[in-house]
Structure formats: structure tokens, C-alpha cells
Design an enzyme around this catalytic site. Sequence first.
Site, PDB file in Angstrom:
ATOM      1  N   GLU A 131       3.806   3.360   7.980  1.00 44.33           N
ATOM      2  CA  GLU A 131       2.621   3.940   7.347  1.00 44.33           C
ATOM      3  C   GLU A 131       2.165   3.178   6.106  1.00 44.33           C
ATOM      4  O   GLU A 131       0.980   2.843   5.984  1.00 44.33           O
ATOM      5  CB  GLU A 131       2.893   5.413   6.988  1.00 44.33           C
ATOM      6  CG  GLU A 131       2.993   6.349   8.169  1.00 44.33           C
ATOM      7  CD  GLU A 131       1.665   6.520   8.895  1.00 44.33           C
ATOM      8  OE1 GLU A 131       0.604   6.300   8.285  1.00 44.33           O
ATOM      9  OE2 GLU A 131       1.710   6.868  10.086  1.00 44.33           O
ATOM     10  N   THR A 132       3.070   2.939   5.166  1.00 42.84           N
ATOM     11  CA  THR A 132       2.648   2.339   3.889  1.00 42.84           C
ATOM     12  C   THR A 132       3.579   1.242   3.398  1.00 42.84           C
ATOM     13  O   THR A 132       3.499   0.846   2.239  1.00 42.84           O
ATOM     14  CB  THR A 132       2.570   3.419   2.787  1.00 42.84           C
ATOM     15  OG1 THR A 132       3.884   3.994   2.594  1.00 42.84           O
ATOM     16  CG2 THR A 132       1.579   4.501   3.139  1.00 42.84           C
TER      17      THR A 132
END
Length: 341
Positions: A131-132
Amino acid sequence: MKTLSTALLLVVLGGLLPLSGHAQQAGTGFGSEPEVQAFIASMHEQHGFDAADLSRQFDAIHANATVLRLIRPSASPGKQRSWQRYRQRFVNGRRQAGGQSFWQEHGALLQRAEAIYGVPPEVIVAIIGVETEYGHNMGSFDVLEALASLAFHYPPRAEFFRGELEQFLLLSRENGVSPLDIKGSYAGAMGIPQFMPSSQRRFAVDFDGDGRIDLRNSPADAIGSVASYLQQYGWEKGAPVAVPARVNGDPTALLTEGIKPVLTVRELQARGVIAAADDDAGRPAALIDLVTPNEPTEYWLGFDNFYVITRYNRSSFYAMSVFQLAEALREVRNNRLAAKP
């Protein structure tokens, strides 16, 4: 006092709340749009928001062309979906190294999350990595502007994003933060685990016990919230995620069943699917195809836990990337621990 009707409130807004000079001249402020004014009226009626305050906030933002470009499917006919190209973005040395560091730093939190929610550390770490990249890329878009752009200027998913816009404003009010100050992805996802507003209000937990949920600055809250999310969608502790498979014959009929497990492994085997899953013969599974142009299609059996990962992002490519990154992280960590004297 009786609540104003939507129609009457719009008249009041029109008479008492003139548009900002910028919006009147350039027509870029959202406050000038009838659909936005109707939305503001609804937020006032249903949730008690101050209509004048919301109007000022929407006047301060405009339709973001970059957001609207990014949300649309690629128009390039030569841009075919490719599992190998997708996989290389997420299952690579950089994310594996970052995942080991994240796991090392937050091992106690990950262990506690597994004890409470039943989700193994490597899966939590892999989702945050995909995701990040472990919190290093949480998005730089104004979330209010991004969600409003999609809610009012992207008809294919307007209903969904209006719901997320509503949840975002409620979330901002609950946390005492101005909606104009929050950054995230072009689709409105926020924080280390990239939760949409509705997911944050429903699944996020205060895992560090400081009395508030902060998915942007608290790795503990992010870890606990990812585990909570997966658990509430049905994660089964100790159950398999996916196994490689081969297919004899045409798999089209099985693929049209979708990615939600329905048929058992035994039933799939009777229909030409070959997989080393004898211990799970009675377990439901779905046939997953991972397509790369000009390469043989890769087939897997995805179990219920694989389907749970797709509730985070409804893509078999995404779920398989999470699974394979998790497996790589677990293997390296186990080897490292085994090598210690």
C-alpha cells in the site's frame, strides 16, 4: 426546531451565502455546483453540519483534473494487463528489505495483533508494504478535493464516492481536524494502510492505547487496523491462502465462477484442476488466472483467506502480490532467526 427541507435550505444558501469571488469569476469552486449544494444540504439535515462552513470549504476546492485522469482505465489499446509487470512493482528486493526492517522494528506489535485477530505478521507487513511501502508514500492529494472530484465529476462511480465523501466529513469532525488539511491518495485513501474513510470508521482501532486512532502517524494503529479489517472480513487463522495449480482442458467455465471460493478442491480436481492440496480436498477454493501477454497463464487455487485479501483491493493481482511478498518476508525472517546462534 424543525429541520429545513433540502429545497428550502438551498434557497437560504443561495440568498445568504454568495459564492466566493474566485468561484463566481472562474467557476472552479465546487460551491457553485447545484449537486454540491444539495449534498451540503443533506449533510446539514442528516448529520447537523454547519451549511455555511461546508459551503466555504467546498468553495476552496475545485475539480482536480489529475484525479479524474488517474481514476479512469487506461485508454491505450496496447496497455494489456500483465501479471509479471504488476508483480515486479511490489514483490521486489526494495519492498522485501523494507518489510524486514518494519517487522524488526514492530515485531511485538505484530505478534500482539496476531494473538488478537489471528492474522500472521507477514500478511500485515505485506499489505502495508504494497500500500505505502511501510508509510513512505501515503499520498499528497487533498482528500476533500479528490473525493469531491470523484463524487461530482466521475459518473461511473459517483454514488460510491459520495458515500466516501460523507464518511470523510464525519471522520474529520470526529477527529477534530479540518477536512482541508488531510492528505491521501487520488482516490481518497489515507494513512499507512491506505484506508478509505468508510473503512477507517468501521475497522480502524486504537492499537497504541493513546485514546485516538491515527493511521498516518501511528504504526501501531495501522498494524492493528489492518489485522482488524482482515479478521472482520473472515480471515481464518492458520488456514491456507493459495496454492499453484495446473488445468487440463478449457478453464473458462471455472473462471467465470469468480474469485469467491464456491467449489471444493475435490470438485475442482474432478473438473481438471491439478493442485497439491490433498489435505484441503474439502476446502472451498476458486481458480485464479494470472495473465501475462505472450506468456503462459499462471494458475492458482485461491482459498477463503485469498478472497479476504481481495476485500482490501478487489484484484487477484493485488491479493497474489500481497501473498507472495508475505511468503518471501516470512521465509527470509525464518532463515535469519534459524541462523542465529
